[in-house]
Design a protein around this motif. Sequence first.
Motif, PDB file in Angstrom:
ATOM      1  N   LYS A 179     -14.400   1.949 -18.087  1.00 60.19           N
ATOM      2  CA  LYS A 179     -13.424   2.944 -18.527  1.00 60.19           C
ATOM      3  C   LYS A 179     -12.084   2.789 -17.809  1.00 60.19           C
ATOM      4  N   SER A 180     -11.955   1.736 -16.992  1.00 58.10           N
ATOM      5  CA  SER A 180     -10.747   1.550 -16.189  1.00 58.10           C
ATOM      6  C   SER A 180      -9.736   0.676 -16.920  1.00 58.10           C
ATOM      7  N   ARG A 181      -8.674   0.327 -16.202  1.00 62.15           N
ATOM      8  CA  ARG A 181      -7.625  -0.521 -16.766  1.00 62.15           C
ATOM      9  C   ARG A 181      -7.927  -2.007 -16.608  1.00 62.15           C
ATOM     10  N   GLU A 189      -7.939  -3.167 -10.680  1.00 68.49           N
ATOM     11  CA  GLU A 189      -7.730  -1.811 -11.207  1.00 68.49           C
ATOM     12  C   GLU A 189      -6.525  -1.133 -10.562  1.00 68.49           C
ATOM     13  N   GLY A 213      -3.019  -4.131 -10.238  1.00 63.15           N
ATOM     14  CA  GLY A 213      -3.273  -5.119 -11.275  1.00 63.15           C
ATOM     15  C   GLY A 213      -2.214  -6.183 -11.434  1.00 63.15           C
TER      16      GLY A 213
END
Length: 416
Positions: free
Chosen positions: A233-235, A288, A291
């Motif tokens: 669910k992260s970037r 995350e 980045g």
Amino acid sequence: MSSPQFPDWFTMHKILFVDDDPTELAALQTLLRAYRRNWQMTFCQSGPEAIQQMAENKFDVVVTELKMTGMSGAELLRYVRELYPDTVRLLLCSQAEYSELFNSVGPAQQYLTKPCDPELLYDVVNRTCLLNERLAQTGLRAVVSKVDALPSLPAVYLRLVDELRREDASVDRIGDLISKDLGMTAKVLQLVNSSFFGLPVHVKDAAHAAALLGLNTLRPLVLTAGVFRQLEKSRIPAALLEKVMKHSMAVGCLAKRLAEIEGMNRDDSDNALLAGILHDIGKLVLAENIGRDYSIVTTAAEITNLPLEQAEHDQFDTSHAEVGGYLAAIWGLPQDILEAIAYHHDPSGHPGKKFSGVTAVHAANALVNEAELLESESELQRPTRDRLDHSYLARLNCTQSVDLWREIALQKRAAC
């Protein structure tokens, strides 16, 4: 008993010992007399007295008996963890209590059984302090200060640990516990049914997985599933997450196998599995939280054929290994797992003298990387594929095992 010779990394540490039994405390004081030139030692007979001592003096290590009247050793170490997080926390307990606590998440960084062997205590204290110093370096702290959020221990994992501590832990109860979280169940089954485990049947539910793999082997898979679910669910780019997860599963399974053939017990082999699966978790934390900068570093490492951990150190003065060790420390995972994660690229920095989880994860990571490069179409990469620390392995008298380890790694790679 002669006083040990000081290695290059040695620094004198201040250690606080706590036991409410005056006879046992006096016996411990006598037992450790040979270490007076190595350690500055203070002895207390209660938790409150220890708290007072810590308010007045800075200690590097607290070693306490588990069962004490009034404030227990666990309660004391929770207090220490809250107010003095950089202090090393060790808990002395009986063999029965040790078996119960070994895989728990608690206030102690290490558990030692009584009666305590002084040489073992000396080794554990210095190993733990060395790791703490490594995780307190300026570069790591600077990176951590930029981190907005870290993955947390899954609630299901904590409940699973509690269940495994019960004498009557059962496959059915653990299956029910995991099955209550549908997303967790799906992720666990994805891992269990992957080619890394090579099970002869398709696993259909959590209870079936526990029966086939064993309750303790299921524990690291639940932690892995919970952590990677959070990161989905992260970037973090999906391709990177998938690549790290696939590589980490291969390293974990190989580390467990190497630990088994080198004679490590079941608990230590399971810890090697978990450490191997988590060894690159620091890459995902960096991807995350920083980045853009991290992408530049990884791209530069690929273009220049520079080891990623070296490129990370050049840019950040720390690496994903230390970041991963820091996260495992926050989670309160056992010391052996922290060490295996933090030292997996630099095992020579670890003071161990025999095969350990550090060795298993270092070798597994190097050999999995080697097997992956052998499949690469780029001939230019092949001369640099050997990433084993041969001086470290020679120190441990493990050099003769490398060919067998490499053969096992290639067999596992071919089966995936």
